[in-house]
Design a protein around this motif. Structure first.
Motif, mmCIF file in Angstrom:
data_model
loop_
_atom_site.group_PDB
_atom_site.id
_atom_site.type_symbol
_atom_site.label_atom_id
_atom_site.label_comp_id
_atom_site.label_asym_id
_atom_site.label_seq_id
_atom_site.Cartn_x
_atom_site.Cartn_y
_atom_site.Cartn_z
ATOM 1 N N VAL A 7 0.871 -1.175 0.000
ATOM 2 C CA VAL A 7 0.000 0.000 0.000
ATOM 3 C C VAL A 7 0.906 1.222 0.000
ATOM 4 C CG1 VAL A 7 -1.978 -1.029 1.156
ATOM 5 C CG2 VAL A 7 -0.159 -0.055 2.520
ATOM 6 N N PRO A 13 -3.980 1.380 6.623
ATOM 7 C CA PRO A 13 -5.058 1.633 7.585
ATOM 8 C C PRO A 13 -4.969 0.781 8.850
ATOM 9 C CG PRO A 13 -5.821 0.158 5.875
ATOM 10 C CD PRO A 13 -4.395 0.509 5.517
ATOM 11 N N VAL A 69 -8.788 -18.760 7.239
ATOM 12 C CA VAL A 69 -9.209 -18.429 5.878
ATOM 13 C C VAL A 69 -8.588 -19.441 4.925
ATOM 14 C CG1 VAL A 69 -9.201 -16.661 4.071
ATOM 15 C CG2 VAL A 69 -9.372 -15.987 6.485
ATOM 16 N N VAL A 73 -7.198 -14.983 -1.327
ATOM 17 C CA VAL A 73 -7.399 -13.554 -1.100
ATOM 18 C C VAL A 73 -6.198 -12.863 -1.756
ATOM 19 C CG1 VAL A 73 -7.458 -11.729 0.660
ATOM 20 C CG2 VAL A 73 -8.689 -13.880 1.047
ATOM 21 N N PRO A 74 -6.438 -11.817 -2.547
ATOM 22 C CA PRO A 74 -5.334 -11.194 -3.281
ATOM 23 C C PRO A 74 -4.156 -10.847 -2.365
ATOM 24 C CG PRO A 74 -7.414 -10.290 -4.020
ATOM 25 C CD PRO A 74 -7.728 -11.172 -2.842
ATOM 26 N N ARG A 76 -2.303 -12.840 -0.695
ATOM 27 C CA ARG A 76 -2.125 -13.743 0.453
ATOM 28 C C ARG A 76 -2.255 -15.182 -0.001
ATOM 29 N NH1 ARG A 76 -2.279 -11.079 5.209
ATOM 30 N NH2 ARG A 76 -2.719 -8.878 4.938
ATOM 31 N N TYR A 80 -4.628 -19.206 6.324
ATOM 32 C CA TYR A 80 -4.035 -18.403 7.397
ATOM 33 C C TYR A 80 -5.067 -18.198 8.507
ATOM 34 C CZ TYR A 80 -6.120 -14.500 4.662
ATOM 35 O OH TYR A 80 -6.951 -13.684 3.941
ATOM 36 N N LEU A 82 -6.723 -16.345 11.885
ATOM 37 C CA LEU A 82 -6.998 -14.997 12.401
ATOM 38 C C LEU A 82 -7.696 -15.110 13.754
ATOM 39 C CD1 LEU A 82 -8.619 -13.454 9.177
ATOM 40 C CD2 LEU A 82 -6.300 -13.003 10.009
ATOM 41 N N LEU A 94 -7.788 -7.183 15.202
ATOM 42 C CA LEU A 94 -7.684 -8.385 14.362
ATOM 43 C C LEU A 94 -6.216 -8.750 14.249
ATOM 44 C CD1 LEU A 94 -9.202 -10.369 12.383
ATOM 45 C CD2 LEU A 94 -8.439 -8.817 10.574
ATOM 46 N N HIS A 96 -3.220 -11.870 13.090
ATOM 47 C CA HIS A 96 -2.886 -13.148 12.459
ATOM 48 C C HIS A 96 -2.243 -14.058 13.492
ATOM 49 C CE1 HIS A 96 -3.334 -12.430 7.995
ATOM 50 N NE2 HIS A 96 -3.673 -11.262 8.529
ATOM 51 N N HIS B 116 -13.062 -9.378 -3.130
ATOM 52 C CA HIS B 116 -11.753 -9.004 -2.605
ATOM 53 C C HIS B 116 -11.924 -8.035 -1.441
ATOM 54 C CE1 HIS B 116 -9.970 -9.828 -6.885
ATOM 55 N NE2 HIS B 116 -10.431 -10.910 -6.289
ATOM 56 N N PRO B 117 -11.263 -8.304 -0.304
ATOM 57 C CA PRO B 117 -11.373 -7.357 0.809
ATOM 58 C C PRO B 117 -10.812 -5.992 0.410
ATOM 59 C CG PRO B 117 -10.191 -9.371 1.479
ATOM 60 C CD PRO B 117 -10.404 -9.455 0.005
ATOM 61 N N SER B 119 -8.754 -2.795 0.420
ATOM 62 C CA SER B 119 -7.415 -2.568 0.970
ATOM 63 C C SER B 119 -7.289 -1.216 1.673
ATOM 64 C CB SER B 119 -6.358 -2.687 -0.128
ATOM 65 O OG SER B 119 -6.578 -1.706 -1.116
ATOM 66 N N GLY B 127 -6.662 -8.950 5.478
ATOM 67 C CA GLY B 127 -7.064 -10.226 4.900
ATOM 68 C C GLY B 127 -8.364 -10.796 5.436
ATOM 69 N N LEU B 128 -9.174 -9.959 6.087
ATOM 70 C CA LEU B 128 -10.453 -10.450 6.615
ATOM 71 C C LEU B 128 -11.497 -10.424 5.498
ATOM 72 C CD1 LEU B 128 -11.744 -11.402 9.390
ATOM 73 C CD2 LEU B 128 -12.824 -9.149 9.408
ATOM 74 N N ALA B 129 -11.486 -11.464 4.666
ATOM 75 C CA ALA B 129 -12.525 -11.596 3.644
ATOM 76 C C ALA B 129 -13.875 -11.761 4.344
ATOM 77 C CB ALA B 129 -12.223 -12.804 2.755
#
Lengths: 125, 373
Positions: A7, A13, A69, A73-74, A76, A80, A82, A94, A96, B116-117, B119, B127-129
């Motif tokens: 990012v 964020p 999960v 997921v893009p 990743r 994984y 959580l 949240l 990992h 897609h979550p 960003s 990564g919390l889908a």
């Protein structure tokens, strides 16, 4: 395991983590009027709109819930794990977890240094 | 001014990447306008989430609907019912005489699998889908004894069976609890058959002042709300308190209690969503949602039928279209036109749609609508 998620600088964020020796803590704010803890640097209290001051939370906390999960997921690589982690006297964050297993509700967890993807991480205390 | 739904229409729901969005929209708009007996509306409110900028005007101009106010509303999975709320208010206040509410989404050309979550969101970037968010709720329910895995699976069995009687549904089938639990794990403990599919579709409703016509369905009460903070103080799973708060407003507006409702179309994007929502709507007490599914209470033929259409799990979940697809189902049910999935003698139906994706709050939007007299 997670992979790096790019990012633009300054736009991440996620909560900011400070590592001090073996301890990793979240650098957020706390309301000076109602005491509400926030995992992020916010301009005022999101709960009561009062003024806030910098505060650190963690490293210890309790798992509110957890999952693994197992879908793509893009950026990743699944699977994984959580957890929603309620930091002691602090906010819910949240994080990992290592491995590919969801932890039971109530598991005591401890924040660890962020991974290479920049995610909050925790392990069983 | 009292407002009624004068006509509804939908496309087929499913993966339809080879069908242009204009064609999907035309299926819904043509049917809704014909059902209402008109080809004229004064404004269009369009709900869509991932539609490109200008998608509403691009689609509507192809259908000859131009030169009138067209407003596009994004409220996550509640976008379609947000269009309903705003269109209803425009008619109720006399701003427009007749309004089209339209929901649109073509997801198969946008995502290969799950959404897609986002960003720019803290938990999205982490990564919390969305399946994982609901999985957190499901894990919490199972771990605290509020439901069993078998009870969650029963919701999927029920809604896929309901969809056997819905020719527009994306999926249907006669599954067993064991088959549901044995399908591929998506986010522990939610398996594939407990998750809504990627869908393309459109749905529409025509709103105008109530005239007492036999085929009109009165809008009895509506409410829309965004979530409060969801954090370490929240006793319930994500979304629960928002649904409960929105439902309280809608019940008050409609002057009814949950027990007065003959059927419910609710946001079962995941099995846990239906279980928690049946509790949050007050159909059953907290912790009794799983038992209600297991006992048959929420099946067609039970005391409180939930998702006779097959719900999002089986009809499909084209995000912006979903809310108005729910409205269409309730209208058909209240007219007695729902065929093999008809709830006998239905007079009052409730729609609940719930949208998420912003972390730290209890939901981007929830809409609860009570239809019928």
């Amino acid at each position: 395991m997670s992979q790096t998620t790019a990012v633009p600088a300054g736009t991440d964020p996620r909560p900011r983590v400070v590592v001090r020796g073996d301890d990793a803590v979240v650098a957020g704010v706390r309301c000076t009027e109602c005491g509400h803890p926030v995992a992020f640097v916010r301009p005022r209290c999101p709960a009561c709109r009062g003024p806030v001051e910098p505060a650190e939370f963690g490293p210890a906390g309790t798992a509110w819930s957890s999952t693994v999960v197992r879908i793509p997921v893009p950026g990743r690589e699944p699977p994984y794990a959580l957890a929603y982690l309620d930091l002691d006297d602090g906010p819910r964050v949240l994080a990992h977890l290592p491995g590919d297993r969801a932890v039971p509700v109530g598991t005591r967890l401890r924040l660890t240094a962020p991974d290479e993807a920049g995610d909050l991480t925790a392990e069983e205390a | 001014m009292d407002v009624a739904v004068h006509g509804v229409g939908t496309s087929h729901f499913g993966r339809q990447p080879d069908r242009p969005l204009i064609d999907l929209a035309w299926d819904a708009v043509r049917e809704a306008l014909a059902d209402a007996g008109t080809d004229q509306v004064d404004a269009v409110y369009v709900g869509t989430v991932f539609g490109a900028p200008g998608v509403a005007q691009r689609v509507l101009s192809a259908l000859g609907i131009t030169g009138i106010p067209i407003l596009t509303l994004e409220n996550a999975c509640a976008s379609g019912t947000t269009a309903l709320v705003e269109g209803h208010e425009a008619v109720r206040t006399g701003r427009y005489g007749r309004v089209l509410a339209l929901g649109l989404e073509q997801m198969s050309t946008t995502f290969g699998g799950a959404i897609h979550p986002e960003s720019s969101d803290a938990e999205g970037l982490a990564g919390l889908a969305l399946p994982a968010l609901y999985a957190m709720a499901a894990h919490r329910y199972l771990q605290t004894g509020a439901a069993t895995a078998e009870q969650l699976a029963t919701v999927s069995v029920k809604n896929h069976a309901h969809a056997l009687h819905n020719p527009r549904a994306q999926y249907s089938g006669s599954y067993t609890v064991e088959q549901v639990l044995g399908s591929r794990m998506i986010a522990d403990p939610l398996t594939l058959l407990q998750c809504c599919p990627t869908s393309d579709g459109a749905a529409a409703a025509v709103l105008a002042p109530a005239t007492g016509g036999a085929r009109e369905i009165p809008v009895r009460g509506l409410a829309i709300r965004s979530g409060d903070l969801w954090d370490h103080r929240s006793p319930h799973v994500w979304g629960y308190d928002l649904v409960a708060a929105t439902a309280a407003l809608a019940y008050e507006a409609a002057g009814i209690a949950p027990g007065d409702v003959d059927l419910f179309e609710v946001h079962d994007a995941f099995t846990i969503g239906e279980v928690a929502t049946t509790e949050a709507l007050g159909i059953v007490g907290h912790g009794d949602g799983g038992k209600a599914a297991e006992s048959g209470r929420t099946a067609v033929g039970g005391a409180s039928p939930v998702n006779p259409s097959g719900g999002l799990l089986s009809r499909g979940h084209p995000l912006g279209a979903t809310g108005l697809a729910q409205v269409a189902e309730v209208v058909w049910q209240l007219r007695g036109d729902a065929g093999g999935r008809q709830v006998d003698g239905a007079r009052i139906g409730l729609v609940e749609t719930m949208g998420g994706g912003v972390s730290g709050i209890d939901g981007n939007a929830c809409v609860v609508a009570v239809l019928g007299a």
